[in-house]
Design a protein around this motif. Structure first.
Motif, PDB file in Angstrom:
ATOM      1  N   CYS A 290       0.919  -1.412  -0.276  1.00 46.70           N
ATOM      2  CA  CYS A 290      -0.099  -0.124   0.268  1.00 46.70           C
ATOM      3  C   CYS A 290       1.170   0.910   0.036  1.00 46.70           C
ATOM      4  O   CYS A 290       1.573   1.601   0.771  1.00 46.70           O
TER       5      CYS A 290
ATOM      6  N   HIS B 177      -6.621   3.026   0.173  1.00 48.18           N
ATOM      7  CA  HIS B 177      -6.504   3.470   0.975  1.00 48.18           C
ATOM      8  C   HIS B 177      -6.956   4.808   1.421  1.00 48.18           C
ATOM      9  O   HIS B 177      -6.633   5.456   0.865  1.00 48.18           O
TER      10      HIS B 177
ATOM     11  N   HIS C 245      -4.297   1.567   8.008  1.00 46.95           N
ATOM     12  CA  HIS C 245      -4.672   0.913   6.678  1.00 46.95           C
ATOM     13  C   HIS C 245      -6.488   0.774   7.216  1.00 46.95           C
ATOM     14  O   HIS C 245      -7.111   0.168   7.738  1.00 46.95           O
TER      15      HIS C 245
ATOM     16  N   CYS D  71       0.427   3.041   3.270  1.00 45.67           N
ATOM     17  CA  CYS D  71       1.320   2.688   4.017  1.00 45.67           C
ATOM     18  C   CYS D  71       2.249   3.341   3.937  1.00 45.67           C
ATOM     19  O   CYS D  71       3.254   3.575   5.719  1.00 45.67           O
TER      20      CYS D  71
HETATM   21 ZN    ZN Z   1      -2.625   1.224   3.664  1.00 39.64          ZN
END
Ligand code: ZN
Ligand code: AMP
Length: 151
Positions: free
Chosen positions: A4, A98, A46, A7
């Motif tokens: 991600c 996300h 997340h 993230c």
């Molecule tokens: Zn994420």
């Protein structure tokens, strides 16, 4: 979460022009801005779609989004209008899984003059990323406004 990009930014492993951070969320410049000063606000935790987030975190995310909008306006960005946008899920053209709120100031001759430009953006076909130095300058300008706005 692995793979991600947001993230990765939150963890400091991917570059970003940071506008604001607290213990719940992070705000940074969009790398493919649709208007000068386009900011994304993301929860640190997340989560892909809003219903996954606890109510207090959701509320906080939008509170910070409103502060960012105020900071943009204080700089004269989006005086004539802004988009406050959240694509909540793939069916709603969410490209990055996300949660993120877009705050997009609009100007008379900005990067979003036509629907085709928006189409390129939401399908991920947009061209080159904006130079990091330019994004850093915008993030710095916004950061300077925030102490006046967040109490
Ligand atoms: Zn994420
Ligand atoms: P959405 O279609 O709502 O999922 O929008 C995703 C947004 O994330 C787009 O506006 C992208 O330009 C932006 N984006 C993707 N990767 C990055 C990145 N590494 N840094 C900043 N913005 C990003």
């Amino acid at each position: 979460m692995a793979d991600c990009i947001f993230c990765e930014i939150i963890a400091g492993r991917a570059p970003a022009s940071i506008v604001y951070q607290d213990d719940t969320c992070l705000a940074f410049m969009d790398i493919h801005p649709l208007g000068r000063g386009h900011v994304l606000i993301v929860p640190l935790e997340h989560a892909v779609q809003l219903p996954e987030l606890p109510d207090a975190q959701r509320t906080h995310l939008f509170r910070v989004a409103h502060h960012i909008l105020d900071a943009q306006r204080a700089l004269g960005w989006g005086k004539r209008g802004s988009h406050i946008l959240l694509n909540d899920g793939p069916q709603a053209n969410q490209m990055v899984p996300h949660i993120h709120v877009h705050i997009i100031p609009r100007e008379k001759r900005d990067a979003l003059p036509t629907l085709s430009r928006l189409f390129l953006h939401i399908t991920g076909l947009m061209g080159r990323a904006t130079a990091r130095t330019s994004l850093d300058e915008q993030a710095s300008a916004l950061r300077q406004q925030l102490p006046e706005i967040i109490h």
